[in-house]
Design an enzyme around this catalytic site. Structure first.
Site, mmCIF file in Angstrom:
data_model
loop_
_atom_site.group_PDB
_atom_site.id
_atom_site.type_symbol
_atom_site.label_atom_id
_atom_site.label_comp_id
_atom_site.label_asym_id
_atom_site.label_seq_id
_atom_site.Cartn_x
_atom_site.Cartn_y
_atom_site.Cartn_z
ATOM 1 N N LYS A 143 0.889 -1.168 0.000
ATOM 2 C CA LYS A 143 0.000 0.000 0.000
ATOM 3 C C LYS A 143 0.927 1.218 0.000
ATOM 4 O O LYS A 143 1.478 1.583 1.033
ATOM 5 C CB LYS A 143 -0.906 -0.015 1.243
ATOM 6 C CG LYS A 143 -2.010 1.079 1.208
ATOM 7 C CD LYS A 143 -1.482 2.449 1.546
ATOM 8 C CE LYS A 143 -2.585 3.490 1.542
ATOM 9 N NZ LYS A 143 -2.162 4.774 0.947
ATOM 10 N N CYS A 162 13.551 11.240 6.797
ATOM 11 C CA CYS A 162 13.483 11.001 8.241
ATOM 12 C C CYS A 162 14.865 11.074 8.876
ATOM 13 O O CYS A 162 15.005 11.498 10.023
ATOM 14 C CB CYS A 162 12.857 9.639 8.523
ATOM 15 S SG CYS A 162 11.132 9.523 8.035
ATOM 16 N N SER A 213 4.288 8.542 9.159
ATOM 17 C CA SER A 213 4.049 9.463 10.259
ATOM 18 C C SER A 213 3.696 8.726 11.539
ATOM 19 O O SER A 213 3.293 7.555 11.521
ATOM 20 C CB SER A 213 2.908 10.415 9.901
ATOM 21 O OG SER A 213 1.676 9.703 9.827
ATOM 22 N N GLU A 229 8.936 2.396 11.197
ATOM 23 C CA GLU A 229 9.979 3.417 11.070
ATOM 24 C C GLU A 229 9.241 4.729 10.865
ATOM 25 O O GLU A 229 8.645 4.963 9.811
ATOM 26 C CB GLU A 229 10.923 3.111 9.912
ATOM 27 C CG GLU A 229 12.184 3.975 9.928
ATOM 28 C CD GLU A 229 12.115 5.164 9.000
ATOM 29 O OE1 GLU A 229 11.787 6.264 9.511
ATOM 30 O OE2 GLU A 229 12.378 5.008 7.800
ATOM 31 N N LEU A 230 9.269 5.576 11.894
ATOM 32 C CA LEU A 230 8.443 6.776 11.889
ATOM 33 C C LEU A 230 9.331 8.015 11.733
ATOM 34 O O LEU A 230 10.308 7.993 11.013
ATOM 35 C CB LEU A 230 7.587 6.803 13.148
ATOM 36 C CG LEU A 230 6.768 5.506 13.365
ATOM 37 C CD1 LEU A 230 5.977 5.578 14.657
ATOM 38 C CD2 LEU A 230 5.845 5.225 12.190
ATOM 39 N N ALA A 275 2.053 5.311 -0.843
ATOM 40 C CA ALA A 275 1.461 6.637 -0.680
ATOM 41 C C ALA A 275 0.649 6.987 -1.928
ATOM 42 O O ALA A 275 1.018 6.632 -3.061
ATOM 43 C CB ALA A 275 2.561 7.672 -0.454
#
Length: 463
Positions: free
Chosen positions: A160, A268, A213, A234-235, A162
């Site tokens: 899935k 990030c 996010s 992994e944010l 973006a």
């Protein structure tokens, strides 16, 4: 958010896509489940053959897919080419090392005897279909660093992606199909975020991995936890870039600029908070601001461009709000701080440096996802570590010092998933990648990453 390619350089919608309906999703979930039954039984040699073929195809497609990435999310074309090349490298790394990383483990003979066994083996077995919820900022790399280890381990993948990078997402499914993977081994699901919960809950999906996010990570993790399924997250990150007195400023300054504006500042692991010792602060800042001001902002398709547009209008608005809040609370804008006049269309923002940051400013604790650097003057290493760790994030960190004692202290006390000395944080297929605190949990890449979605099975043989 519509599933569409919108050129961030112009704001023009180029192509839209319909989301899959429930029946189409069901077909794809069934394919993934059936494909796993066969793929899990293939040899490492066969898996490596397929992965090498996919890597060769991607290498041949490098220029075309780079243009697609730049068109969809705005990264400079030269950076997009480098991203494709990095994916090729990772795919070949896993093709060559997966069998070694997943080799049977033999516990100590003494432990086997103590348990009454003639021998004991720990074997890493694949889990099944894994859902990957991936972001737009590295639309190829983020997926490949999941897909390569997952497929080499014998799992199947459901992507899935973006909603603003649908063409890149569809390319990835086609890539693995052209490489010869059986139908259902890797599939792209063009769906909105509202369809994710049901897919995570589906019993055929065994685990999920997400890069994105905090709210997205929290949502997927809570759903997976409710049905007892593993997740890797992994944010965000607000990585410190610490410069101490022994730093080589001739290298620390240009590397710092690159570390802040890589991918138009939308990474990030980009350096975001520059924490500089008082002894070298004035020199570093003078040279850093000069270098940031000299960057070329423009069309990402041009080879001379250093910084392209942000990926979306909302992304630029969010960045502007952080800068305006800091400015309103007393921050000093040393360069940038606005939309560039020479770019009237698209979602551009000037490379910006802010000084005099205080804890009452949102940017002190929130991630700035764009070409905005914040500066902190510190008196010593203790204060540098205090500022560096004063964040809800803990993804990676950069420290510039030639002092072995300072290096050891930072390696011990920096609250981050990585500590990079005298160089820029970068992910590599041979090293584990991930963070702590609200930057997430679990690891990608290296042996750690391929074992995340395997079952460490203890096989015990009686006497």
């Amino acid at each position: 958010m519509p599933i569409a390619t919108v050129n961030p350089t112009t704001g023009e919608t180029l192509k839209t896509f319909d989301a899959l309906g429930s029946e189409e999703i069901e077909v794809r979930l069934d394919r993934a489940h059936r494909a796993f039954r066969e793929h899990r039984l293939t040899s490492f040699a066969r898996r490596a053959e397929l992965m090498h073929r996919a890597a060769d195809l991607l290498e041949a497609d490098q220029d075309d897919i780079a243009r697609t990435m730049t068109l969809e999310m705005g990264k400079p074309l030269k950076a997009a080419r480098a991203e494709a090349a990095k994916c090729v490298k990772a795919m070949r790394w896993y093709a060559e090392h997966a069998e070694e990383e997943l080799a049977d483990v033999h516990p100590r003979d003494a432990d086997a005897k103590d348990s009454g066994a003639s021998r004991v083996v720990v074997r890493h077995r694949p889990l099944g279909p894994v859902l990957a919820v991936m972001p737009w900022n590295f639309p190829l790399w983020q997926v490949v660093r999941f897909a390569a280890p997952a497929l080499m381990a014998g799992n199947t993948g459901l992507l899935k992606h973006a909603s603003n990078v649908p063409q890149t997402a569809l390319y990835l499914e086609d890539l693995f199909h052209r490489a010869g993977y059986p139908e259902g081994c890797f599939q792209t699901l063009l769906i909105g975020s509202d369809a994710v919960a049901d897919i995570v809950r589906d019993p055929r999906v065994v685990a999920a991995t997400l890069t994105g996010s905090e709210p997205a990570g929290r949502a997927v993790a809570s759903i997976a936890g409710d049905v007892i399924k593993k997740t890797v997250l992994e944010l965000g990150g607000s990585d410190p870039y610490v410069v101490l007195p022994s730093a080589d400023l001739d290298r620390a300054v240009p590397v710092g600029v690159t570390a802040r504006v890589q991918n138009n500042g939308q990474s990030c692991i980009a350096a975001k908070r520059f924490i500089v010792h008082d002894a070298v602060y004035d020199t570093f800042v003078s040279r850093f601001v000069q270098a940031m001001s000299a960057l070329t902002v423009g069309d990402p398709m041009e080879e001379s461009t250093d910084v392209g547009p942000l990926s979306s209008e909302q992304g630029r608005r969010s960045l502007e709000e952080l800068v305006d809040d800091a400015r309103g609370r007393g921050a000093t804008v040393l360069c940038g701080g606005d939309r560039p006049e020479e770019q009237p269309s698209g979602w551009f923002y000037e490379p910006t440096v802010l000084a005099d940051i205080t804890p009452d400013m949102r940017i002190h604790y929130e991630e700035a996802f764009g070409p905005v650097a914040t500066l902190y003057r510190v008196a010593d290493l203790d204060e540098a570590l205090e500022v560096a760790n004063d964040t809800p994030f803990g993804l990676s960190s950069n420290v510039w010092t030639q002092d072995p004692d300072e290096q050891e202290r930072c390696a011990r006390d920096m609250e981050a998933g990585g500590v990079y000395f005298n160089g820029m944080t970068a992910s590599h297929p041979g090293y584990p990648f991930g963070g702590e605190k609200r930057s997430g949990y679990g690891r990608e890449l290296a042996g750690h990453g391929i074992r995340e979605f395997c079952n460490a099975t203890t096989i015990w043989y009686g006497v």
